[in-house]
Every structure is written in structure tokens, then in C-alpha cells.
Design a protein around this motif. Sequence first.
Motif, PDB file in Angstrom:
ATOM      1  N   ALA A  10      12.818 -11.448 -12.861  1.00  0.00           N
ATOM      2  CA  ALA A  10      11.364 -10.970 -12.911  1.00  0.00           C
ATOM      3  C   ALA A  10      11.076 -10.561 -11.576  1.00  0.00           C
ATOM      4  CB  ALA A  10      10.267 -12.285 -13.296  1.00  0.00           C
ATOM      5  N   HIS A  11      11.534 -11.433 -10.418  1.00  0.00           N
ATOM      6  CA  HIS A  11      11.261 -11.012  -8.964  1.00  0.00           C
ATOM      7  C   HIS A  11      11.940  -9.528  -8.683  1.00  0.00           C
ATOM      8  CE1 HIS A  11       9.772 -11.332  -5.072  1.00  0.00           C
ATOM      9  NE2 HIS A  11      10.982 -11.523  -4.488  1.00  0.00           N
ATOM     10  N   MET A  12      13.026  -9.375  -9.215  1.00  0.00           N
ATOM     11  CA  MET A  12      13.911  -8.081  -8.935  1.00  0.00           C
ATOM     12  C   MET A  12      13.003  -6.781  -9.755  1.00  0.00           C
ATOM     13  SD  MET A  12      17.440  -6.870 -10.409  1.00  0.00           S
ATOM     14  CE  MET A  12      16.820  -6.683 -11.962  1.00  0.00           C
ATOM     15  N   LEU A  13      12.745  -7.101 -10.927  1.00  0.00           N
ATOM     16  CA  LEU A  13      12.022  -6.058 -11.654  1.00  0.00           C
ATOM     17  C   LEU A  13      10.604  -5.824 -11.117  1.00  0.00           C
ATOM     18  CD1 LEU A  13      12.718  -7.245 -15.509  1.00  0.00           C
ATOM     19  CD2 LEU A  13      13.792  -5.335 -14.200  1.00  0.00           C
ATOM     20  N   GLY A  14       9.939  -6.873 -10.296  1.00  0.00           N
ATOM     21  CA  GLY A  14       8.595  -6.352  -9.859  1.00  0.00           C
ATOM     22  C   GLY A  14       8.972  -5.652  -8.392  1.00  0.00           C
ATOM     23  N   ASN A  15       9.871  -6.038  -7.619  1.00  0.00           N
ATOM     24  CA  ASN A  15      10.310  -5.273  -6.548  1.00  0.00           C
ATOM     25  C   ASN A  15      10.678  -3.735  -6.868  1.00  0.00           C
ATOM     26  OD1 ASN A  15      10.271  -7.569  -5.041  1.00  0.00           O
ATOM     27  ND2 ASN A  15      12.404  -8.010  -4.622  1.00  0.00           N
ATOM     28  N   LEU A  16      11.334  -3.445  -7.848  1.00  0.00           N
ATOM     29  CA  LEU A  16      11.531  -2.080  -8.154  1.00  0.00           C
ATOM     30  C   LEU A  16      10.597  -1.233  -8.536  1.00  0.00           C
ATOM     31  CD1 LEU A  16      14.914  -2.660 -10.646  1.00  0.00           C
ATOM     32  CD2 LEU A  16      14.803  -1.760  -7.998  1.00  0.00           C
ATOM     33  N   LYS A  17       9.227  -1.843  -8.678  1.00  0.00           N
ATOM     34  CA  LYS A  17       8.247  -1.060  -8.826  1.00  0.00           C
ATOM     35  C   LYS A  17       7.672  -0.341  -7.746  1.00  0.00           C
ATOM     36  CE  LYS A  17       4.482  -2.094 -11.342  1.00  0.00           C
ATOM     37  NZ  LYS A  17       4.747  -1.211 -12.505  1.00  0.00           N
ATOM     38  N   ILE A  18       8.389  -0.547  -6.416  1.00  0.00           N
ATOM     39  CA  ILE A  18       8.007   0.019  -5.440  1.00  0.00           C
ATOM     40  C   ILE A  18       8.357   1.528  -5.372  1.00  0.00           C
ATOM     41  CG2 ILE A  18      10.252  -0.182  -4.003  1.00  0.00           C
ATOM     42  CD1 ILE A  18       8.426  -1.012  -1.784  1.00  0.00           C
ATOM     43  N   THR A  26       0.598   2.952  -4.773  1.00  0.00           N
ATOM     44  CA  THR A  26      -0.822   2.631  -5.470  1.00  0.00           C
ATOM     45  C   THR A  26      -0.286   1.780  -6.542  1.00  0.00           C
ATOM     46  OG1 THR A  26      -2.002   4.779  -5.008  1.00  0.00           O
ATOM     47  CG2 THR A  26      -2.681   3.435  -6.787  1.00  0.00           C
ATOM     48  N   SER A  27       0.718   1.982  -7.348  1.00  0.00           N
ATOM     49  CA  SER A  27       1.177   1.299  -8.481  1.00  0.00           C
ATOM     50  C   SER A  27       1.609  -0.225  -7.918  1.00  0.00           C
ATOM     51  CB  SER A  27       2.354   2.094  -9.225  1.00  0.00           C
ATOM     52  OG  SER A  27       2.897   1.419 -10.223  1.00  0.00           O
ATOM     53  N   PHE A  28       2.424  -0.013  -6.951  1.00  0.00           N
ATOM     54  CA  PHE A  28       2.897  -1.175  -6.187  1.00  0.00           C
ATOM     55  C   PHE A  28       2.222  -2.124  -5.635  1.00  0.00           C
ATOM     56  CE2 PHE A  28       5.106  -3.659  -2.817  1.00  0.00           C
ATOM     57  CZ  PHE A  28       6.039  -4.285  -3.649  1.00  0.00           C
ATOM     58  N   ASP A  29       1.127  -1.667  -4.979  1.00  0.00           N
ATOM     59  CA  ASP A  29      -0.032  -2.406  -4.187  1.00  0.00           C
ATOM     60  C   ASP A  29      -0.875  -3.040  -5.611  1.00  0.00           C
ATOM     61  OD1 ASP A  29       0.751  -1.919  -1.997  1.00  0.00           O
ATOM     62  OD2 ASP A  29      -0.825  -0.492  -1.376  1.00  0.00           O
ATOM     63  N   ASP A  30      -1.174  -2.307  -6.848  1.00  0.00           N
ATOM     64  CA  ASP A  30      -1.701  -2.685  -7.720  1.00  0.00           C
ATOM     65  C   ASP A  30      -1.141  -3.794  -8.452  1.00  0.00           C
ATOM     66  OD1 ASP A  30      -3.901  -0.926  -7.608  1.00  0.00           O
ATOM     67  OD2 ASP A  30      -3.186   0.474  -8.992  1.00  0.00           O
ATOM     68  N   TYR A  31       0.221  -3.932  -8.595  1.00  0.00           N
ATOM     69  CA  TYR A  31       1.047  -4.934  -9.103  1.00  0.00           C
ATOM     70  C   TYR A  31       1.144  -6.115  -8.228  1.00  0.00           C
ATOM     71  CZ  TYR A  31       5.464  -7.407  -9.821  1.00  0.00           C
ATOM     72  OH  TYR A  31       6.218  -8.497 -10.126  1.00  0.00           O
ATOM     73  N   ALA A  32       1.289  -6.005  -7.092  1.00  0.00           N
ATOM     74  CA  ALA A  32       1.242  -7.051  -6.257  1.00  0.00           C
ATOM     75  C   ALA A  32      -0.291  -7.700  -5.936  1.00  0.00           C
ATOM     76  CB  ALA A  32       1.511  -6.696  -4.616  1.00  0.00           C
ATOM     77  N   VAL A  48       3.537  -5.390   9.943  1.00  0.00           N
ATOM     78  CA  VAL A  48       2.157  -4.979   9.367  1.00  0.00           C
ATOM     79  C   VAL A  48       1.344  -6.285   9.014  1.00  0.00           C
ATOM     80  CG1 VAL A  48       0.654  -3.875   7.572  1.00  0.00           C
ATOM     81  CG2 VAL A  48       2.625  -2.572   8.685  1.00  0.00           C
ATOM     82  N   GLY A  49       1.851  -7.043   8.292  1.00  0.00           N
ATOM     83  CA  GLY A  49       1.301  -8.438   7.999  1.00  0.00           C
ATOM     84  C   GLY A  49      -0.004  -8.258   7.336  1.00  0.00           C
ATOM     85  N   PRO A  93       0.595  -4.661   0.596  1.00  0.00           N
ATOM     86  CA  PRO A  93       2.019  -4.837   0.280  1.00  0.00           C
ATOM     87  C   PRO A  93       3.031  -3.786   0.502  1.00  0.00           C
ATOM     88  CG  PRO A  93       0.543  -5.026  -1.635  1.00  0.00           C
ATOM     89  CD  PRO A  93      -0.035  -4.874  -0.395  1.00  0.00           C
ATOM     90  N   TYR A  94       2.657  -2.766   0.030  1.00  0.00           N
ATOM     91  CA  TYR A  94       3.713  -1.582   0.269  1.00  0.00           C
ATOM     92  C   TYR A  94       3.925  -1.283   1.548  1.00  0.00           C
ATOM     93  CZ  TYR A  94       5.729   2.954  -0.603  1.00  0.00           C
ATOM     94  OH  TYR A  94       6.616   4.102  -0.896  1.00  0.00           O
ATOM     95  N   ALA A  95       3.041  -1.235   2.257  1.00  0.00           N
ATOM     96  CA  ALA A  95       3.157  -0.961   3.753  1.00  0.00           C
ATOM     97  C   ALA A  95       3.984  -2.049   4.393  1.00  0.00           C
ATOM     98  CB  ALA A  95       1.876  -1.062   4.458  1.00  0.00           C
ATOM     99  N   ASN A  96       3.884  -3.304   3.998  1.00  0.00           N
ATOM    100  CA  ASN A  96       4.610  -4.420   4.535  1.00  0.00           C
ATOM    101  C   ASN A  96       6.017  -4.426   4.530  1.00  0.00           C
ATOM    102  OD1 ASN A  96       2.279  -5.735   5.446  1.00  0.00           O
ATOM    103  ND2 ASN A  96       1.996  -6.791   3.358  1.00  0.00           N
ATOM    104  N   VAL A  97       6.267  -4.007   3.078  1.00  0.00           N
ATOM    105  CA  VAL A  97       7.785  -3.602   2.817  1.00  0.00           C
ATOM    106  C   VAL A  97       8.430  -2.756   3.426  1.00  0.00           C
ATOM    107  CG1 VAL A  97       9.511  -3.311   0.809  1.00  0.00           C
ATOM    108  CG2 VAL A  97       7.444  -4.759   0.519  1.00  0.00           C
ATOM    109  N   VAL A  98       7.566  -1.508   3.629  1.00  0.00           N
ATOM    110  CA  VAL A  98       8.278  -0.283   4.139  1.00  0.00           C
ATOM    111  C   VAL A  98       8.452  -0.623   5.715  1.00  0.00           C
ATOM    112  CG1 VAL A  98       7.745   2.175   5.120  1.00  0.00           C
ATOM    113  CG2 VAL A  98       7.335   1.279   2.640  1.00  0.00           C
TER     114      VAL A  98
END
Length: 228
Positions: free
Chosen positions: A32-40, A45-51, A142-143, A148-153
Motif C-alpha cells: 500500500a505504501h509503495m502504491l501511494g509513493n508512486l502517485k508522485i 497536486t495529485s500527490f499532495d491531495d493524496y498525502a 523543506v520540512g 509533501p511533494y516538495a519534501n520528497v523532491v
Amino acid sequence: MAITTRSPIRSSVGLKAVMAVTGIILVLFLIAHMLGNLKIFTGETSFDDYAHWLREIGTPVLPGVWFLWIQRTGLVVAVLAHIWAATTLALRARAARPVRYAHRRPVQGSYAARTMRWGGVLIGLFVIYHLLDLTTGTLNPVGDPSRPYANVVADFAPERWYVTLFYTLAIVAVGFHLRHGVFSALRSLGQQTPRGERRARAVALVFAVALCAGYLAVPFAVLTGWVD
């Protein structure tokens, strides 16, 4: 003479059941966590909405991020129970073979045991870092929990290659653990003939490689500029 009885859960069968149940819980979480990560790959926008959606699960019945903390608590319990069961079974197996031979050909079991030990330490250290990095934001450039998207990047940026290296080593360790665990589970389900063992090894390897690839896709996409 007093007769001592062992609790069913402390029996070898009970311990193996604990390992199986907790293993299934952890594998489902990893998927489940992997599938969520792949939403990046679907965009910022989509990734942030998911997070943000993850933080709102259970509301208004549960306040704030309670669901995530309940989930984290359950995962910690599952991990500790898994380690306890595995360690207890390993100690019993060693106690049952107190005599060590001077010369013994290495076997798959001893190789797997060594891999699990160093891999477990690496995974444990990575989980601590990962929480401080992308959960609390303490170690993230960033923190900002609202981005969340910016944090990952920012986390896997080229200049932070050492983070990607650490992440890769930890994921590979998880892969070794999964390969051994899935293979053992399939053997317990009856795949014990030579042909069945080969099939079990192949399934375990494919599953472990696929999961590792899914997790590593994100940091390497950021590292190479595919995701920015």
C-alpha cells in the motif's frame, strides 16, 4: 513433580503463526505504501491531495491525524512481535544443536540468517531516519507538512545523493528479507518438492524485485530529474 505447560502462543507452532500474521500485515503495508509513493508520478497536486487525504482518514469520528498514529502503533507492535517470534525460534533452533562442527558447508539457512541480521539493523536505522525526514520533517530540507511533494523532491535531490544511497541499501535489505520470507511461507504451504521449491524461489524473487523497483523508482526519478 510440578508440570509446566507452555502458552500456545509461545509454542513453536504459535510463534510461527505470529510470524505469519505479522508478516502478512507488514507486507500489505509495504504494498500500500509503495502504491501511494508512486502517485508522485501523477503530479504535485495529485500527490499532495493524496498525502492530505491520508491525514484526514477517520474524520470526523477521529480527530486530526489519529488514524495515522493508530496505524503506526499497530505497525510497531507487528514489527516487535515479528522480531520476538523470529528471535525466539532462532534461539530454540540453536539450543537444539549445541554441538558445532569443525567443518560445515554453508547452507541457505545460515546465509538467510546472516542477511536477516544485518538487514534488520539497516532497516531499523532507516525507519528512524525516514520518520525524522518525511514524517516529522526534522531532517528534511523543506520540512513543510503542507507540501509533501516538495519534501520528497528536496529529500532526493542530486546534491543529497547520500540519502538516495542509504534509501537504496535499506530497500535492498527489505528485498532480501521479503525474498526469504515469501519463500519460507510458500514452502510451509506445501511447496516442498524440488519443482515446488524452484517455483517458490521464482515467485519470491519476482515479488521482492517488483516491490524494490516500485520503491526505488521515486528517489531515482528525482535524482535523474524526471520528477522535479
